[in-house]
Design a protein around this motif. Sequence first.
Motif, PDB file in Angstrom:
ATOM      1  N   ASP A  62      -4.279  11.370   2.288  1.00 24.19           N
ATOM      2  CA  ASP A  62      -3.910  12.291   0.975  1.00 24.19           C
ATOM      3  C   ASP A  62      -5.072  11.838  -0.107  1.00 24.19           C
ATOM      4  OD1 ASP A  62      -1.599  13.332   2.030  1.00 24.19           O
ATOM      5  OD2 ASP A  62      -0.466  11.368   1.638  1.00 24.19           O
ATOM      6  N   ARG A  82       0.932   2.517   3.924  1.00 24.52           N
ATOM      7  CA  ARG A  82       1.282   3.886   3.934  1.00 24.52           C
ATOM      8  C   ARG A  82       2.235   4.242   2.975  1.00 24.52           C
ATOM      9  NH1 ARG A  82       2.356   5.071  10.178  1.00 24.52           N
ATOM     10  NH2 ARG A  82       1.119   3.623  11.074  1.00 24.52           N
ATOM     11  N   GLU A  83       1.847   5.570   2.382  1.00 24.78           N
ATOM     12  CA  GLU A  83       2.914   6.140   1.311  1.00 24.78           C
ATOM     13  C   GLU A  83       3.543   7.174   2.246  1.00 24.78           C
ATOM     14  OE1 GLU A  83       0.672   7.376  -1.986  1.00 24.78           O
ATOM     15  OE2 GLU A  83      -0.132   5.488  -2.222  1.00 24.78           O
ATOM     16  N   GLY A  84       4.460   7.054   2.665  1.00 24.76           N
ATOM     17  CA  GLY A  84       5.306   8.124   3.582  1.00 24.76           C
ATOM     18  C   GLY A  84       4.519   7.862   5.046  1.00 24.76           C
ATOM     19  N   LYS A  85       4.065   8.986   5.392  1.00 23.79           N
ATOM     20  CA  LYS A  85       3.355   9.004   6.699  1.00 23.79           C
ATOM     21  C   LYS A  85       2.048   8.732   6.798  1.00 23.79           C
ATOM     22  CE  LYS A  85       6.716  11.442   9.468  1.00 23.79           C
ATOM     23  NZ  LYS A  85       7.238  12.215  10.349  1.00 23.79           N
ATOM     24  N   ARG A  86       1.405   8.757   5.617  1.00 25.04           N
ATOM     25  CA  ARG A  86      -0.370   8.721   5.370  1.00 25.04           C
ATOM     26  C   ARG A  86      -0.726   7.914   4.594  1.00 25.04           C
ATOM     27  NH1 ARG A  86      -1.035  15.164   4.238  1.00 25.04           N
ATOM     28  NH2 ARG A  86      -0.231  15.850   6.230  1.00 25.04           N
ATOM     29  N   TYR A  87      -2.045   7.243   4.583  1.00 25.38           N
ATOM     30  CA  TYR A  87      -2.707   6.564   3.450  1.00 25.38           C
ATOM     31  C   TYR A  87      -3.332   7.341   2.541  1.00 25.38           C
ATOM     32  CZ  TYR A  87      -2.375   2.565   6.844  1.00 25.38           C
ATOM     33  OH  TYR A  87      -1.730   1.762   7.705  1.00 25.38           O
TER      34      TYR A  87
END
Length: 180
Positions: A62, A82-87
């Motif tokens: 992201d 991860r923040e949600g599903k992404r870095y």
Amino acid sequence: MSVDAIMHTEFPEGYTVFFGADGKVILTPRSFEHSSTIKTILYHAIVSLGLHAKTASDVYIDFPADENSAPDLAILREDASREGKRYSFEDVLLIAEVVSLSSARKDYDDCTAKYGRHSIPVYLIIDPYAAEVVVHTLPTGDGYIAAHTHKYGTGKLPIELADGRTFTLDLDELPRPEAD
């Protein structure tokens, strides 16, 4: 594009397909050299930083303003989460893009500006066709202050990461395109 349409679409062989959150479908051609180069870089990341070093290959990261990116290889901070599903781009210490015949302008120009603008500490351009690696450091609002070019076949290239670790890329081991 609907999920049903995607499931019934035959994408061309030799391409990686990315689906953007905004509905864009991006087809990126892959060559044996491209794949082998990513594998070689990942191997050196494991040797330099350990088997459990946080790395990502062709995985969305992201960035602000919906400028998400799936670089060929990213090395992340050890404490990245991860923040949600992404870095987040803020977790990235190094991004490496491998030049393909169709991506040269993007890798040399667009990505250099983008990664510099978002303060990615080290941006590598690995170009199998020119047989060189360009190491960009000291990011600015529109690119990087420093860019050093290293030719394939010139030994080990130590690259200092912002967290104090060293990623060492062996320029003698990078694959070159086979002659047609």
